[in-house]
Design a protein around this motif. Structure first.
Motif, PDB file in Angstrom:
ATOM      1  N   ASP A 172       0.937  -1.131  -0.159  1.00 22.66           N
ATOM      2  CA  ASP A 172       0.030  -0.127  -0.116  1.00 22.66           C
ATOM      3  C   ASP A 172       0.685   1.295  -0.004  1.00 22.66           C
ATOM      4  OD1 ASP A 172      -1.901   2.122   0.523  1.00 22.66           O
ATOM      5  OD2 ASP A 172      -3.114   0.996   1.830  1.00 22.66           O
ATOM      6  N   PRO A 173       0.930   2.100  -1.229  1.00 24.72           N
ATOM      7  CA  PRO A 173       1.739   3.219  -1.110  1.00 24.72           C
ATOM      8  C   PRO A 173       1.498   4.424  -0.145  1.00 24.72           C
ATOM      9  CG  PRO A 173       0.549   2.987  -2.968  1.00 24.72           C
ATOM     10  CD  PRO A 173       0.466   1.797  -2.322  1.00 24.72           C
ATOM     11  N   VAL A 174       0.235   3.973   0.268  1.00 26.46           N
ATOM     12  CA  VAL A 174      -0.201   5.366   1.407  1.00 26.46           C
ATOM     13  C   VAL A 174       0.568   5.057   2.790  1.00 26.46           C
ATOM     14  CG1 VAL A 174      -2.187   6.403   2.387  1.00 26.46           C
ATOM     15  CG2 VAL A 174      -2.203   5.865   0.093  1.00 26.46           C
ATOM     16  N   LEU A 175       0.417   3.747   3.090  1.00 27.19           N
ATOM     17  CA  LEU A 175       0.826   3.249   4.374  1.00 27.19           C
ATOM     18  C   LEU A 175       2.306   3.161   4.577  1.00 27.19           C
ATOM     19  CD1 LEU A 175      -2.050   1.151   5.758  1.00 27.19           C
ATOM     20  CD2 LEU A 175      -1.438   3.526   6.324  1.00 27.19           C
ATOM     21  N   GLY A 176       2.814   2.645   3.206  1.00 26.93           N
ATOM     22  CA  GLY A 176       4.377   2.261   3.251  1.00 26.93           C
ATOM     23  C   GLY A 176       4.444   0.899   3.483  1.00 26.93           C
ATOM     24  N   PRO A 177       5.804   0.482   3.907  1.00 28.14           N
ATOM     25  CA  PRO A 177       5.943  -0.986   4.214  1.00 28.14           C
ATOM     26  C   PRO A 177       5.509  -1.483   5.683  1.00 28.14           C
ATOM     27  CG  PRO A 177       7.897   0.051   4.579  1.00 28.14           C
ATOM     28  CD  PRO A 177       6.841   1.209   4.184  1.00 28.14           C
ATOM     29  N   VAL A 178       5.268  -0.733   6.892  1.00 28.84           N
ATOM     30  CA  VAL A 178       4.739  -1.250   7.896  1.00 28.84           C
ATOM     31  C   VAL A 178       3.440  -0.382   8.191  1.00 28.84           C
ATOM     32  CG1 VAL A 178       5.357  -0.986  10.496  1.00 28.84           C
ATOM     33  CG2 VAL A 178       7.322  -1.185   8.607  1.00 28.84           C
ATOM     34  N   ARG A 179       2.489  -1.427   8.774  1.00 24.96           N
ATOM     35  CA  ARG A 179       1.239  -1.021   9.008  1.00 24.96           C
ATOM     36  C   ARG A 179       1.229  -0.995  10.668  1.00 24.96           C
ATOM     37  NH1 ARG A 179      -3.488  -2.913   4.969  1.00 24.96           N
ATOM     38  NH2 ARG A 179      -2.052  -2.839   3.165  1.00 24.96           N
ATOM     39  N   ARG A 180       0.834   0.292  10.872  1.00 22.90           N
ATOM     40  CA  ARG A 180       0.945   0.282  12.463  1.00 22.90           C
ATOM     41  C   ARG A 180      -0.954   0.477  12.681  1.00 22.90           C
ATOM     42  NH1 ARG A 180       4.880   3.366  10.723  1.00 22.90           N
ATOM     43  NH2 ARG A 180       6.645   2.701  11.754  1.00 22.90           N
ATOM     44  N   MET A 181      -1.301  -0.108  13.966  1.00 20.21           N
ATOM     45  CA  MET A 181      -2.568  -0.083  14.261  1.00 20.21           C
ATOM     46  C   MET A 181      -2.930   1.256  14.362  1.00 20.21           C
ATOM     47  SD  MET A 181      -5.505  -1.528  14.919  1.00 20.21           S
ATOM     48  CE  MET A 181      -5.241  -3.047  15.150  1.00 20.21           C
ATOM     49  N   ARG A 182      -2.206   2.159  14.913  1.00 21.28           N
ATOM     50  CA  ARG A 182      -2.493   3.812  15.065  1.00 21.28           C
ATOM     51  C   ARG A 182      -2.834   4.256  13.586  1.00 21.28           C
ATOM     52  NH1 ARG A 182      -0.149   8.757  14.684  1.00 21.28           N
ATOM     53  NH2 ARG A 182      -0.943  10.244  16.305  1.00 21.28           N
ATOM     54  N   ASP A 183      -2.039   4.016  12.495  1.00 14.47           N
ATOM     55  CA  ASP A 183      -2.139   4.284  11.361  1.00 14.47           C
ATOM     56  C   ASP A 183      -3.566   3.782  10.687  1.00 14.47           C
ATOM     57  OD1 ASP A 183       0.275   5.829  11.440  1.00 14.47           O
ATOM     58  OD2 ASP A 183       1.265   4.504  10.191  1.00 14.47           O
ATOM     59  N   LEU A 184      -3.875   2.791  10.829  1.00 19.14           N
ATOM     60  CA  LEU A 184      -5.067   1.948  10.450  1.00 19.14           C
ATOM     61  C   LEU A 184      -6.337   2.803  11.181  1.00 19.14           C
ATOM     62  CD1 LEU A 184      -4.048  -1.643  10.600  1.00 19.14           C
ATOM     63  CD2 LEU A 184      -4.216  -0.331   8.507  1.00 19.14           C
ATOM     64  N   LEU A 185      -6.208   3.111  12.153  1.00 17.08           N
ATOM     65  CA  LEU A 185      -7.272   3.712  13.005  1.00 17.08           C
ATOM     66  C   LEU A 185      -7.521   5.221  12.307  1.00 17.08           C
ATOM     67  CD1 LEU A 185      -6.724   2.580  16.665  1.00 17.08           C
ATOM     68  CD2 LEU A 185      -8.605   2.012  15.309  1.00 17.08           C
ATOM     69  N   LEU A 186      -6.421   5.938  12.138  1.00 22.24           N
ATOM     70  CA  LEU A 186      -6.290   7.355  11.734  1.00 22.24           C
ATOM     71  C   LEU A 186      -7.104   7.283  10.195  1.00 22.24           C
ATOM     72  CD1 LEU A 186      -3.029   8.533  13.065  1.00 22.24           C
ATOM     73  CD2 LEU A 186      -5.209   9.331  13.780  1.00 22.24           C
ATOM     74  N   VAL A 187      -6.591   6.383   9.529  1.00 27.11           N
ATOM     75  CA  VAL A 187      -7.129   6.163   8.173  1.00 27.11           C
ATOM     76  C   VAL A 187      -8.658   6.120   8.403  1.00 27.11           C
ATOM     77  CG1 VAL A 187      -7.358   4.999   6.068  1.00 27.11           C
ATOM     78  CG2 VAL A 187      -5.069   5.522   7.078  1.00 27.11           C
ATOM     79  N   ALA A 188      -9.234   4.950   9.131  1.00 23.03           N
ATOM     80  CA  ALA A 188     -10.712   4.806   9.390  1.00 23.03           C
ATOM     81  C   ALA A 188     -11.468   5.979   9.814  1.00 23.03           C
ATOM     82  CB  ALA A 188     -10.839   3.581  10.149  1.00 23.03           C
ATOM     83  N   GLN A 189     -10.788   6.736  10.893  1.00 19.54           N
ATOM     84  CA  GLN A 189     -11.373   7.922  11.383  1.00 19.54           C
ATOM     85  C   GLN A 189     -11.524   9.067  10.247  1.00 19.54           C
ATOM     86  OE1 GLN A 189      -9.538   9.877  14.481  1.00 19.54           O
ATOM     87  NE2 GLN A 189     -10.846  10.924  15.217  1.00 19.54           N
ATOM     88  N   LEU A 190     -10.452   9.365   9.369  1.00 15.43           N
ATOM     89  CA  LEU A 190     -10.433  10.380   8.596  1.00 15.43           C
ATOM     90  C   LEU A 190     -11.577  10.135   7.323  1.00 15.43           C
ATOM     91  CD1 LEU A 190      -9.256  12.947   6.800  1.00 15.43           C
ATOM     92  CD2 LEU A 190      -7.525  11.561   5.962  1.00 15.43           C
ATOM     93  N   VAL A 191     -11.728   8.887   6.692  1.00 16.51           N
ATOM     94  CA  VAL A 191     -12.637   8.481   5.833  1.00 16.51           C
ATOM     95  C   VAL A 191     -14.008   8.726   6.307  1.00 16.51           C
ATOM     96  CG1 VAL A 191     -13.314   6.562   4.181  1.00 16.51           C
ATOM     97  CG2 VAL A 191     -10.813   7.004   4.558  1.00 16.51           C
ATOM     98  N   ASN A 192     -14.005   8.284   7.572  1.00 14.96           N
ATOM     99  CA  ASN A 192     -15.497   8.320   8.376  1.00 14.96           C
ATOM    100  C   ASN A 192     -15.943   9.842   8.356  1.00 14.96           C
ATOM    101  OD1 ASN A 192     -16.281   5.409   8.374  1.00 14.96           O
ATOM    102  ND2 ASN A 192     -14.974   5.341  10.414  1.00 14.96           N
TER     103      ASN A 192
END
Length: 122
Positions: free
Chosen positions: A12-32
């Motif tokens: 995923d070019p947006v998240l980069g090579p490492v997925r952190r739970m914090r980043d996943l939650l921030l993406v979900a919050q922004l989209v919501n």
């Protein structure tokens, strides 16, 4: 395939090579926040290393990348009105408040453009 855990790794070019739970939650919050009030009421939730988009009818779509997430939101929102609404909200939010938010918003605009292009060619 990850040698350490044995799971397939989704680029995923947006998240980069490492997925952190914090980043996943921030993406979900922004989209919501940007999709709040859309017809169909799609909502993003974090599940594992990705997201799930759930509509009011109970239909769900699993997403591994931010692009898939935006396309699922547009599909659940249904219609040109929802696409235009999301596009306007994203445009008003650019540039993002953080580098991650900016990448998520730009990926959202790209998904809107893909969605419009796909609809025009069908």
């Amino acid at each position: 395939m990850c040698g350490a855990c044995g799971r397939a790794v989704i680029a995923d070019p947006v998240l980069g090579p490492v997925r952190r739970m914090r980043d996943l939650l921030l993406v979900a919050q922004l989209v919501n926040v940007l999709a709040d009030g859309l017809a169909g009421g799609p909502v993003v939730r974090v599940i594992g290393e990705g997201w799930i988009v759930a509509g009011r009818t109970g239909r769900t779509t699993p997403c591994d990348t931010v692009r898939e997430l935006w396309l699922a939101m547009l599909d659940h929102g249904r219609g040109a009105g929802a696409t235009s609404c999301i596009a306007e909200r994203i445009a008003r939010s650019l540039p993002g408040a953080s580098p991650l938010a900016d990448r998520v918003l730009r990926e959202g605009m790209a998904a809107v453009n893909d969605s419009r292009g796909g609809a025009a060619s069908s």
